[in-house]
Write a protein that holds these residues in place. Structure first.
Motif, PDB file in Angstrom:
ATOM      1  N   LEU A 113      14.114   2.079   0.660  1.00 33.09           N
ATOM      2  CA  LEU A 113      15.016   2.257  -0.478  1.00 33.09           C
ATOM      3  C   LEU A 113      14.393   1.743  -1.770  1.00 33.09           C
ATOM      4  CD1 LEU A 113      17.767   3.066  -1.604  1.00 33.09           C
ATOM      5  CD2 LEU A 113      18.611   0.786  -0.981  1.00 33.09           C
ATOM      6  N   TYR A 114      13.880   0.515  -1.747  1.00 33.96           N
ATOM      7  CA  TYR A 114      13.329  -0.020  -2.992  1.00 33.96           C
ATOM      8  C   TYR A 114      12.048   0.699  -3.392  1.00 33.96           C
ATOM      9  CZ  TYR A 114       9.145  -3.008  -2.184  1.00 33.96           C
ATOM     10  OH  TYR A 114       7.873  -3.478  -1.966  1.00 33.96           O
ATOM     11  N   ILE A 115      11.257   1.128  -2.403  1.00 39.80           N
ATOM     12  CA  ILE A 115      10.016   1.838  -2.717  1.00 39.80           C
ATOM     13  C   ILE A 115      10.323   3.191  -3.354  1.00 39.80           C
ATOM     14  CG2 ILE A 115       8.057   3.060  -1.691  1.00 39.80           C
ATOM     15  CD1 ILE A 115       7.670   0.740   0.202  1.00 39.80           C
ATOM     16  N   LEU A 116      11.293   3.934  -2.800  1.00 37.95           N
ATOM     17  CA  LEU A 116      11.597   5.262  -3.317  1.00 37.95           C
ATOM     18  C   LEU A 116      12.194   5.227  -4.712  1.00 37.95           C
ATOM     19  CD1 LEU A 116      12.961   7.003  -0.097  1.00 37.95           C
ATOM     20  CD2 LEU A 116      10.794   7.442  -1.275  1.00 37.95           C
ATOM     21  N   ILE A 117      12.842   4.119  -5.075  1.00 39.04           N
ATOM     22  CA  ILE A 117      13.401   4.005  -6.429  1.00 39.04           C
ATOM     23  C   ILE A 117      12.361   3.462  -7.398  1.00 39.04           C
ATOM     24  CG2 ILE A 117      15.137   2.876  -7.884  1.00 39.04           C
ATOM     25  CD1 ILE A 117      16.961   2.775  -5.433  1.00 39.04           C
TER      26      ILE A 117
ATOM     27  N   SER B 228       0.836  -1.203   0.000  1.00 39.39           N
ATOM     28  CA  SER B 228       0.000   0.000   0.000  1.00 39.39           C
ATOM     29  C   SER B 228       0.872   1.255   0.000  1.00 39.39           C
ATOM     30  CB  SER B 228      -0.931   0.005   1.215  1.00 39.39           C
ATOM     31  OG  SER B 228      -1.878  -1.042   1.145  1.00 39.39           O
ATOM     32  N   CYS B 229       1.951   1.238   0.792  1.00 42.02           N
ATOM     33  CA  CYS B 229       2.896   2.361   0.802  1.00 42.02           C
ATOM     34  C   CYS B 229       3.566   2.514  -0.567  1.00 42.02           C
ATOM     35  CB  CYS B 229       3.950   2.158   1.880  1.00 42.02           C
ATOM     36  SG  CYS B 229       3.313   2.241   3.565  1.00 42.02           S
ATOM     37  N   TYR B 230       3.914   1.388  -1.183  1.00 43.70           N
ATOM     38  CA  TYR B 230       4.485   1.396  -2.531  1.00 43.70           C
ATOM     39  C   TYR B 230       3.527   2.087  -3.502  1.00 43.70           C
ATOM     40  CZ  TYR B 230       5.786  -0.641  -7.089  1.00 43.70           C
ATOM     41  OH  TYR B 230       6.114  -0.834  -8.411  1.00 43.70           O
ATOM     42  N   SER B 231       2.250   1.733  -3.440  1.00 42.49           N
ATOM     43  CA  SER B 231       1.255   2.334  -4.319  1.00 42.49           C
ATOM     44  C   SER B 231       1.089   3.820  -4.036  1.00 42.49           C
ATOM     45  CB  SER B 231      -0.086   1.616  -4.167  1.00 42.49           C
ATOM     46  OG  SER B 231       0.032   0.257  -4.518  1.00 42.49           O
ATOM     47  N   LEU B 232       1.123   4.184  -2.745  1.00 41.94           N
ATOM     48  CA  LEU B 232       0.985   5.584  -2.355  1.00 41.94           C
ATOM     49  C   LEU B 232       2.128   6.416  -2.929  1.00 41.94           C
ATOM     50  CD1 LEU B 232      -0.502   7.744  -0.669  1.00 41.94           C
ATOM     51  CD2 LEU B 232       0.980   7.094   1.253  1.00 41.94           C
ATOM     52  N   VAL B 233       3.351   5.903  -2.833  1.00 43.41           N
ATOM     53  CA  VAL B 233       4.512   6.630  -3.337  1.00 43.41           C
ATOM     54  C   VAL B 233       4.491   6.703  -4.864  1.00 43.41           C
ATOM     55  CG1 VAL B 233       7.050   6.619  -3.445  1.00 43.41           C
ATOM     56  CG2 VAL B 233       5.883   6.088  -1.302  1.00 43.41           C
ATOM     57  N   SER B 234       3.820   5.734  -5.502  1.00 39.12           N
ATOM     58  CA  SER B 234       3.751   5.767  -6.963  1.00 39.12           C
ATOM     59  C   SER B 234       2.852   6.886  -7.475  1.00 39.12           C
ATOM     60  CB  SER B 234       3.244   4.424  -7.502  1.00 39.12           C
ATOM     61  OG  SER B 234       1.831   4.302  -7.404  1.00 39.12           O
ATOM     62  N   ILE B 235       1.927   7.385  -6.634  1.00 39.74           N
ATOM     63  CA  ILE B 235       0.970   8.400  -7.094  1.00 39.74           C
ATOM     64  C   ILE B 235       1.656   9.705  -7.502  1.00 39.74           C
ATOM     65  CG2 ILE B 235      -0.991   9.833  -6.397  1.00 39.74           C
ATOM     66  CD1 ILE B 235      -1.986   7.471  -4.735  1.00 39.74           C
ATOM     67  N   PRO B 236       2.552  10.286  -6.664  1.00 42.78           N
ATOM     68  CA  PRO B 236       3.264  11.486  -7.132  1.00 42.78           C
ATOM     69  C   PRO B 236       4.066  11.231  -8.409  1.00 42.78           C
ATOM     70  CG  PRO B 236       3.571  11.188  -4.779  1.00 42.78           C
ATOM     71  CD  PRO B 236       2.917   9.945  -5.274  1.00 42.78           C
ATOM     72  N   GLY B 237       4.625  10.024  -8.539  1.00 40.94           N
ATOM     73  CA  GLY B 237       5.350   9.699  -9.766  1.00 40.94           C
ATOM     74  C   GLY B 237       4.453   9.750 -10.987  1.00 40.94           C
ATOM     75  N   ARG B 238       3.225   9.249 -10.854  1.00 38.04           N
ATOM     76  CA  ARG B 238       2.280   9.268 -11.978  1.00 38.04           C
ATOM     77  C   ARG B 238       1.958  10.697 -12.391  1.00 38.04           C
ATOM     78  NH1 ARG B 238      -0.687   3.857 -11.576  1.00 38.04           N
ATOM     79  NH2 ARG B 238       0.339   2.865  -9.819  1.00 38.04           N
ATOM     80  N   ILE B 239       1.702  11.554 -11.398  1.00 36.43           N
ATOM     81  CA  ILE B 239       1.282  12.923 -11.701  1.00 36.43           C
ATOM     82  C   ILE B 239       2.469  13.767 -12.178  1.00 36.43           C
ATOM     83  CG2 ILE B 239       0.283  15.024 -10.729  1.00 36.43           C
ATOM     84  CD1 ILE B 239      -1.323  13.216  -8.825  1.00 36.43           C
TER      85      ILE B 239
END
Length: 417
Positions: A323-327, A272-283
């Motif tokens: 680390l892996y989530i932020l990358i 869920s945290c991985y998905s949350l961090v992906s949202i700013p990347g999408r936008i």
């Protein structure tokens, strides 16, 4: 507010529901199904891989139907079918039944999920297409942040009751939202991006090199697109990217649960945290695609995903999670709107649905084999790590393929009078 943004908003909610119960949700259903159906991981991974054959086979047809008749009818039909599929899913008692249900669910998702909304957004936006796609695709990330709730629901009430709840939500929430979706702004007397003058809709901002020298967006037919090198380089890169989807949506939770001994709900919370961090990347990457060279951005996020997968494969414990989530998460999220936007940038909006569907069709090998391969690796070697590393190498290869993709010359400008 420009009506195109209402379509994007409806799409965000629809994408979130599809994400939490189907796209990412299968990773939460994975462990209960593995135990109850008494099967192996390769066979269970094949459920997602082989079921998406149907989605891939339908994609060109669905794209053509959307271009011809608009997205609303397909959305309503697909959402109705998804509800039925989840009710049937709740009654599954064997592996072959699961294959049949997900085969049908993939078909329903193809016509009632992302593709109709994506085509609509591609037609309602030109200058701001990347940003609009990024916001739209944030819905899938938003759904992923709710995986912990799905995991709790499954632990509290069982996976069968959770499937029934999913079917009901598609009908109660999804059907009214589908009624808001219109195909093109011209149908209601508007212009893309909310522009006021017809000339403005043709003469686009060229500061990012997104248009031909005279400012006209290209309009290629499906046949013309198929004859370009760029189409096949995109197909190769997107086919490789499809294998990353297997890791992101299916195998993160089993990896954390089985290899790092993290409880299911905790593993779901990590994803869920991985998905949350992906949202700013999408936008953010979607917005950058409107003002920078979109192809170079896509190359960059492909290489970042390769690096992120490598870090994931080397994780010794939960401390490596940030680390892996932020990358990986922002790069994975950012690649989604960029993949959608570059199709319009290369080939135009008139035949967007058909060309997008053709790309999904030729991506089938990666879509099918990715989850089967990772499951087979675990069954053979007792670890998901080698599978993740092979996919990281494939992603680097896909990035190289993208460097060879060039925007086709505009046939409108090259036609002799």
């Amino acid at each position: 507010m420009f009506y195109g943004w209402w379509i994007v908003t409806a799409g965000v909610v629809l994408a979130a529901m599809q994400s939490v119960f189907y796209v990412y949700g299968f990773g939460v259903f994975y462990m209960p199904l593995l135990k109850e159906l008494n099967t192996n991981r390769a066979a269970l991974g094949g459920v997602i891989g082989l079921s998406r054959i149907q989605g891939g086979l339908l994609a060109p047809i669905a794209g053509w139907l959307i271009d011809k008749h608009g997205p609303r009818r397909l959305l309503v039909s697909g959402i109705l079918a998804m509800g039925v599929c989840f009710f049937v899913f709740s009654r599954v008692t064997s592996l072959w039944m699961l294959y049949v249900v997900f085969f049908a669910l993939a078909a329903a998702a193809s016509i009632g999920g992302g593709q109709p909304i994506i085509v609509a957004v591609a037609n309602w936006f030109v200058r701001k297409r990347g940003l609009a796609m990024g916001v739209l695709m944030s819905g899938f990330g938003l759904g992923g942040t709710l995986l912990w709730a799905l995991a709790w629901l499954i632990e509290a009430f069982g996976w069968r009751t959770s499937a029934i709840i999913g079917g009901l939500l598609f009908w109660i929430i999804g059907l009214p939202l589908a009624k808001l979706v219109l195909h093109r702004p011209e149908q209601v007397g508007l212009l893309p991006d909310g522009l006021q003058k017809p000339d403005e809709a043709i003469l686009l901002d060229s500061t990012a090199g997104h248009v031909d020298p005279d400012g006209v967006e290209p309009e290629l037919t499906p046949r013309e697109a198929l004859l370009t090198l760029s189409f096949w380089m995109l197909a190769l890169a997107y086919g490789v990217w499809a294998t990353v989807v297997a890791v992101s949506t299916v195998y993160q939770i089993p990896f954390l649960n089985e290899e790092l001994n993290i409880p299911l709900v905790t593993a779901a919370f990590v994803v869920s945290c991985y998905s949350l961090v992906s949202i700013p990347g999408r936008i953010v990457f979607g917005w950058l695609g409107d003002i920078m060279d979109i192809r170079n951005l896509l190359v960059g996020v492909f290489f970042l995903q390769a690096l992120g997968l490598l870090v994931l494969s080397l994780m010794p414990d939960l401390s490596w999670t940030p680390l892996y989530i932020l990358i990986l998460a922002p790069a994975y999220g950012g690649s989604i709107p960029l993949r959608m936007s570059i199709i319009g940038y290369f080939y135009g909006r008139k035949n967007y649905g058909t060309i997008n569907g053709l790309l999904q069709f030729v991506d089938l090998p990666g879509t099918i084999l990715g989850p089967i391969f990772v499951g087979w690796v675990f069954d053979s070697f007792g670890s998901y790590r080698p599978g993740f590393q092979v996919i990281a190498l494939l992603m680097a290869t896909g990035a190289v393929a993208l460097t060879l993709a060039r925007r086709p010359r505009n046939p409108i400008l090259n036609t002799n009078p």
